[in-house]
Design an enzyme around this catalytic site. Structure first.
Site, PDB file in Angstrom:
ATOM      1  N   HIS A   1      14.754  -4.829  -3.641  1.00 54.69           N
ATOM      2  CA  HIS A   1      13.933  -5.358  -3.898  1.00 54.69           C
ATOM      3  C   HIS A   1      12.444  -5.617  -4.958  1.00 54.69           C
ATOM      4  O   HIS A   1      12.787  -4.510  -4.345  1.00 54.69           O
ATOM      5  CB  HIS A   1      13.522  -5.343  -1.806  1.00 54.69           C
ATOM      6  CG  HIS A   1      12.133  -5.548  -1.959  1.00 54.69           C
ATOM      7  ND1 HIS A   1      11.567  -6.638  -2.413  1.00 54.69           N
ATOM      8  CD2 HIS A   1      10.921  -4.998  -1.059  1.00 54.69           C
ATOM      9  CE1 HIS A   1      10.055  -6.805  -1.941  1.00 54.69           C
ATOM     10  NE2 HIS A   1       9.541  -5.769  -1.645  1.00 54.69           N
TER      11      HIS A   1
ATOM     12  N   CYS B   1      10.545  -6.929   3.718  1.00 54.87           N
ATOM     13  CA  CYS B   1      11.443  -6.965   2.632  1.00 54.87           C
ATOM     14  C   CYS B   1      12.975  -6.508   2.680  1.00 54.87           C
ATOM     15  O   CYS B   1      13.702  -7.545   1.472  1.00 54.87           O
ATOM     16  CB  CYS B   1      10.602  -5.849   1.759  1.00 54.87           C
ATOM     17  SG  CYS B   1       8.966  -6.452   1.773  1.00 54.87           S
TER      18      CYS B   1
ATOM     19  N   ASN C   1       5.999  -9.487  -6.381  1.00 55.37           N
ATOM     20  CA  ASN C   1       6.662  -9.689  -5.245  1.00 55.37           C
ATOM     21  C   ASN C   1       6.594 -11.228  -3.184  1.00 55.37           C
ATOM     22  O   ASN C   1       5.856 -11.351  -3.164  1.00 55.37           O
ATOM     23  CB  ASN C   1       5.899  -8.429  -4.512  1.00 55.37           C
ATOM     24  CG  ASN C   1       6.381  -7.905  -2.577  1.00 55.37           C
ATOM     25  OD1 ASN C   1       7.391  -8.173  -2.626  1.00 55.37           O
ATOM     26  ND2 ASN C   1       6.459  -6.537  -2.609  1.00 55.37           N
TER      27      ASN C   1
HETATM   28  N1  ACO Z   1      -8.014  -4.582  -9.215  1.00 55.17           N
HETATM   29  C1  ACO Z   1      -8.407  -3.413 -10.244  1.00 55.17           C
HETATM   30  N2  ACO Z   1      -8.767  -2.451  -8.542  1.00 55.17           N
HETATM   31  C2  ACO Z   1      -8.234  -2.434  -8.262  1.00 55.17           C
HETATM   32  C3  ACO Z   1      -7.751  -3.529  -7.310  1.00 55.17           C
HETATM   33  C4  ACO Z   1      -7.905  -4.581  -7.762  1.00 55.17           C
HETATM   34  N3  ACO Z   1      -6.647  -5.742  -7.731  1.00 55.17           N
HETATM   35  N4  ACO Z   1      -7.846  -2.745  -6.095  1.00 55.17           N
HETATM   36  C5  ACO Z   1      -7.822  -1.608  -5.681  1.00 55.17           C
HETATM   37  N5  ACO Z   1      -8.651  -1.346  -6.786  1.00 55.17           N
HETATM   38  C6  ACO Z   1      -9.503  -0.112  -6.991  1.00 55.17           C
HETATM   39  C7  ACO Z   1      -9.663   0.666  -5.586  1.00 55.17           C
HETATM   40  O1  ACO Z   1     -10.607   0.023  -5.574  1.00 55.17           O
HETATM   41  C8  ACO Z   1     -10.075   2.078  -6.733  1.00 55.17           C
HETATM   42  O2  ACO Z   1     -11.156   1.760  -7.329  1.00 55.17           O
HETATM   43  P1  ACO Z   1     -12.470   3.788  -6.757  1.00 55.17           P
HETATM   44  O3  ACO Z   1     -11.330   4.532  -6.880  1.00 55.17           O
HETATM   45  O4  ACO Z   1     -13.393   3.142  -7.735  1.00 55.17           O
HETATM   46  O5  ACO Z   1     -12.327   3.688  -5.314  1.00 55.17           O
HETATM   47  C9  ACO Z   1      -9.335   2.385  -7.311  1.00 55.17           C
HETATM   48  O6  ACO Z   1      -8.090   0.630  -7.574  1.00 55.17           O
HETATM   49  C10 ACO Z   1      -7.628   3.031  -6.735  1.00 55.17           C
HETATM   50  O7  ACO Z   1      -7.119   2.125  -5.651  1.00 55.17           O
HETATM   51  P2  ACO Z   1      -6.415   2.638  -4.451  1.00 55.17           P
HETATM   52  O8  ACO Z   1      -5.986   1.892  -3.700  1.00 55.17           O
HETATM   53  O9  ACO Z   1      -6.181   4.364  -4.375  1.00 55.17           O
HETATM   54  O10 ACO Z   1      -4.646   2.496  -6.166  1.00 55.17           O
HETATM   55  P3  ACO Z   1      -3.690   3.925  -5.572  1.00 55.17           P
HETATM   56  O11 ACO Z   1      -3.909   4.655  -7.269  1.00 55.17           O
HETATM   57  O12 ACO Z   1      -3.339   4.139  -4.179  1.00 55.17           O
HETATM   58  O13 ACO Z   1      -2.680   2.546  -6.426  1.00 55.17           O
HETATM   59  C11 ACO Z   1      -1.109   0.562  -5.295  1.00 55.17           C
HETATM   60  C12 ACO Z   1      -2.195   0.880  -4.939  1.00 55.17           C
HETATM   61  C13 ACO Z   1      -0.874  -0.103  -6.807  1.00 55.17           C
HETATM   62  C14 ACO Z   1      -1.217  -0.257  -4.687  1.00 55.17           C
HETATM   63  C15 ACO Z   1      -0.190   2.087  -5.559  1.00 55.17           C
HETATM   64  O14 ACO Z   1      -0.390   2.091  -3.997  1.00 55.17           O
HETATM   65  C16 ACO Z   1       1.297   1.602  -5.625  1.00 55.17           C
HETATM   66  O15 ACO Z   1       1.479   0.855  -6.024  1.00 55.17           O
HETATM   67  N6  ACO Z   1       1.438   1.280  -4.174  1.00 55.17           N
HETATM   68  C17 ACO Z   1       3.051   0.651  -3.799  1.00 55.17           C
HETATM   69  C18 ACO Z   1       2.907  -0.050  -2.613  1.00 55.17           C
HETATM   70  C19 ACO Z   1       3.622  -1.451  -3.155  1.00 55.17           C
HETATM   71  O16 ACO Z   1       3.717  -1.897  -4.308  1.00 55.17           O
HETATM   72  N7  ACO Z   1       3.610  -2.239  -2.098  1.00 55.17           N
HETATM   73  C20 ACO Z   1       4.797  -3.186  -2.428  1.00 55.17           C
HETATM   74  C21 ACO Z   1       4.655  -4.378  -1.161  1.00 55.17           C
HETATM   75  S1  ACO Z   1       5.592  -3.831   0.129  1.00 55.17           S
HETATM   76  C22 ACO Z   1       7.259  -3.611  -0.649  1.00 55.17           C
HETATM   77  O17 ACO Z   1       7.279  -4.594  -0.831  1.00 55.17           O
HETATM   78  C23 ACO Z   1       7.525  -2.694  -0.132  1.00 55.17           C
END
Ligand code: ACO
Length: 330
Positions: free
Chosen positions: A257, A113, A287
């Site tokens: 980014h 990134c 992204n």
């Molecule tokens: N659709 C529906 N449900 C989903 C999905 C999906 N695509 N993905 C995960 N879930 C579910 C999981 O199974 C989980 O279910 P459960 O509660 O029944 O176990 C629930 O949603 C929550 O999952 P988590 O992985 O714990 O989700 P979290 O609340 O941590 O959010 C996310 C995930 C959006 C990725 C968050 O951590 C985030 O915003 N992180 C930042 C990472 C990011 O944006 N990276 C970008 C790329 S890297 C970069 O460019 C720097």
């Protein structure tokens, strides 16, 4: 003093649009889940065997035309991607071949990134020293062919899109252009956001277990990424401002980014920015990693959101972890 400046930009994304509803037909997810967590509404995916060198070639042609240059005017190519056409050679030489400029050096940057800002810093140094006059800097990704379309990979798969952005850099003698660049990395977090296989440390390098255990697909510890992103982004932006005796009030446009709209919003809040000081387009592209800054920059220029003498800040955070910023007087 000789500095570098961005002479022109170009962007290209494949024509196939994948909306969140279409994504929900491929993996168990929903439009609501994706929008709420990331702000993404759609992304572009390649629909045939097209590599990053093909996408970037289209963006390069646009940037060359806008600069009123021929490919022969380019002294060097710097190519940032985490999704190269081949394991080796890098995509820089493939783009060079398409441009028809044999002999011109092609350097590949592997900083995910942060790749575009790392590449900008390299280009800036080469131009400042007088070694090269015009450098083509590329950020391009084809993510769609390497994602895991199932429940295990869905938290990653829904975030990414394909695309390419190009900037042509030249020399500036009047103090405008790239004021400074700031690069950082912390390898202690290398495995929080990664694709580990096929990798040279595995014997054999490629084996069927990689599909079973998912190690050939992106792994992301989303919470860890979020936590670091919302602290490192503001820090590296402040570093660029402090270095140039500027404040957040001086920012005309911040192009971060495009990791996740929630990350960008948290950064804007921490820096106390007005909405018009930050440009986001992840809603339409997802992204696109190394391509996200040059695509956003190209759009912002097209929309005339950047004027001569404006202060533009570029900032990135991502896999490595790596993070970086650049201050540019337009
Ligand atoms: N659709 C529906 N449900 C989903 C999905 C999906 N695509 N993905 C995960 N879930 C579910 C999981 O199974 C989980 O279910 P459960 O509660 O029944 O176990 C629930 O949603 C929550 O999952 P988590 O992985 O714990 O989700 P979290 O609340 O941590 O959010 C996310 C995930 C959006 C990725 C968050 O951590 C985030 O915003 N992180 C930042 C990472 C990011 O944006 N990276 C970008 C790329 S890297 C970069 O460019 C720097």
């Amino acid at each position: 003093m000789r500095t570098s400046r961005i002479i022109s930009t170009g962007r290209y994304v494949p024509s196939k649009v994948v909306t969140n509803d279409m994504m929900a037909e491929m993996v168990p997810t929903s439009d609501e889940w994706i929008r709420e967590r990331s702000g993404i509404q759609q992304r572009h995916f390649v629909d045939s065997e097209i590599g990053v060198s093909d996408l970037s070639f289209e963006a390069a042609k646009i940037a060359l035309e806008r600069a009123d240059m021929n490919a022969e005017d380019i002294d060097m190519i710097i190519f940032a991607t985490l999704s190269p056409d081949y394991m080796f050679p890098g995509s820089g030489v493939l783009l060079q071949e398409k441009l028809g400029i044999p002999g011109v050096p092609a350097l590949d940057v592997r900083n995910q990134c942060s790749g575009f800002v790392y590449g900008l810093s390299v280009a800036d140094q080469f131009i400042r020293t007088g070694m090269y006059d015009r450098i083509m800097l590329v950020g391009a990704e084809v993510h769609s062919t390497g994602l895991e379309y199932n429940e295990r990979g869905r938290h990653v798969t829904v975030l990414f899109g394909d695309g390419a952005g190009v900037a042509i850099l030249g020399a500036s003698e009047n103090g405008s252009g790239v004021l400074s660049t700031h690069l950082h990395a912390d390898g202690r977090y290398a495995l929080e956001l990664c694709v580990t296989d096929p990798g040279s440390r595995k014997i054999p390098r490629i084996n069927p277990d990689m599909f079973e255990d998912g190690s050939c697909y992106p792994h992301m510890n989303g919470r860890e990424v979020f936590k670091h992103a919302i602290t490192k982004f503001p820090k590296v932006i402040k570093e660029a401002l402090d270095h140039n005796n500027l404040t957040t009030e001086d920012i005309d446009l911040l192009i971060p980014h495009q990791a996740n709209l929630r990350i960008s919003e948290a950064v804007a809040q921490r820096l106390n920015l007005r909405p018009e000081q930050m440009y986001n387009n992840i809603q339409r592209y997802g992204n696109t990693t190394a391509a996200s800054i040059p695509i956003a920059l190209d759009e912002a220029l097209e929309k005339k959101l950047i004027k001569e003498n404006d202060l533009v800040i570029l900032a990135a955070f991502g896999s490595g972890f790596t993070w970086a910023s650049a201050a540019i007087r337009w």
